[in-house]
Design a protein around this motif. Structure first.
Motif, PDB file in Angstrom:
ATOM      1  N   TYR A  14      10.087   3.361 -26.469  1.00 54.92           N
ATOM      2  CA  TYR A  14      11.116   2.569 -25.794  1.00 54.92           C
ATOM      3  C   TYR A  14      12.394   2.691 -26.609  1.00 54.92           C
ATOM      4  N   LEU A  20       4.046  -2.629 -26.586  1.00 55.60           N
ATOM      5  CA  LEU A  20       3.462  -1.428 -27.167  1.00 55.60           C
ATOM      6  C   LEU A  20       2.024  -1.187 -26.719  1.00 55.60           C
ATOM      7  N   ASN A  26       2.935   7.370 -32.203  1.00 54.87           N
ATOM      8  CA  ASN A  26       4.141   6.648 -31.825  1.00 54.87           C
ATOM      9  C   ASN A  26       5.382   7.524 -31.937  1.00 54.87           C
TER      10      ASN A  26
END
Length: 264
Positions: free
Chosen positions: A10, A66, A86
């Motif tokens: 994001y 998340l 990630n």
């Protein structure tokens, strides 16, 4: 074996290229790359789209955070093995997935985990922590042990049978999932004795004393949710074990720079 790698992001335009490059440059030939974006507004979507078919599946939509995004990716995965990476982080070298699959095949295990490095967020050549998970022994969770969850690869059936990340936990959802898989349901583990992931320092669980205390409460809840009881010292040993991560140094090349980004 087909491997599904899931990246959630994001507003990660600053670092997401490093992450993607480390995946698409892997030597292992059968990788399904899934990126789940939380409706970014900073150019992340354009960066991901610039990789075309190198990213197999891409969605950009609002989510609940998340772990919700990770669950979406897990639900989309079709590989035999699932791994998470990630957007701020990257694989240490190009043979991580190849070596991981070889470990699965050699050990005939349900999951494989390795070691991780934490580096300075802006200068990835500056080491902050070395998370050496070490070999697992039964009941190690009672002594504060856990592997780094981003170094953890599991067969897809493990998620299908034992579930995904709980959304009612904020900082300990990864701990609870590993506790459930490894300690409670006793999946067969294999240790990949090398650094697999380089992580930029930061994150909810270790960014402040307040978050650490909240994390400790959530760690306790993770045991309760699974009908398990830790020793009275278990939840204090867990953060104390991290002290050695700031002292010990990894073997091998002392350079941890992010991968070079291809011209586009």
């Amino acid at each position: 074996m087909k491997v599904s790698i899931i990246t959630v992001v994001y507003n990660g335009a600053e670092h997401v290229r490093d992450c993607i490059e480390s995946v698409v440059s892997q030597t292992y030939p059968d990788i399904e790359y899934i990126i789940v974006d939380g409706k970014s507004t900073d150019g992340t979507v354009d960066i991901v789209k610039s990789y075309g078919t190198k990213v197999d599946r891409f969605i950009s939509e609002s989510d609940k955070g998340l772990f919700d995004a990770m669950n979406k990716g897990i639900g989309m995965a079709t590989g035999d093995i699932i791994g998470l990476l990630n957007a701020d982080d990257y694989y240490r070298h190009k043979r991580v997935i190849e070596n991981m699959v070889a470990t699965f095949e050699r050990a005939q295990s349900d999951a494989v985990y390795g070691d991780m490095l934490y580096v300075d967020r802006n200068d990835t050549g500056k080491l902050k922590r070395y998370w050496r998970s070490g070999w697992y022994s039964e009941n190690a969770f009672l002594w504060g042990w856990m592997p780094g969850h981003l170094s953890f690869f599991a067969k897809r059936w493990v998620y299908e049978q034992y579930g995904v990340f709980r959304l009612d936990l904020k900082t300990a959802a990864d701990y609870e999932l590993l506790l459930r898989f490894i300690h409670k349901n006793k999946i067969k583990l294999a240790y990949m004795d090398e650094v697999t992931i380089v992580m930029r320092a930061g994150g909810q669980s270790n960014s402040s004393l307040r978050n650490r205390l909240r994390g400790n409460r959530e760690d306790k809840l993770a045991w309760k949710l699974n009908g398990l009881k830790p020793y009275f010292f278990t939840l204090w040993l867990k953060p104390l074990r991290k002290i050695t991560q700031y002292i010990t140094k990894p073997p091998g090349d002392p350079t941890y720079k992010a991968p070079e980004v291809s011209n586009r």
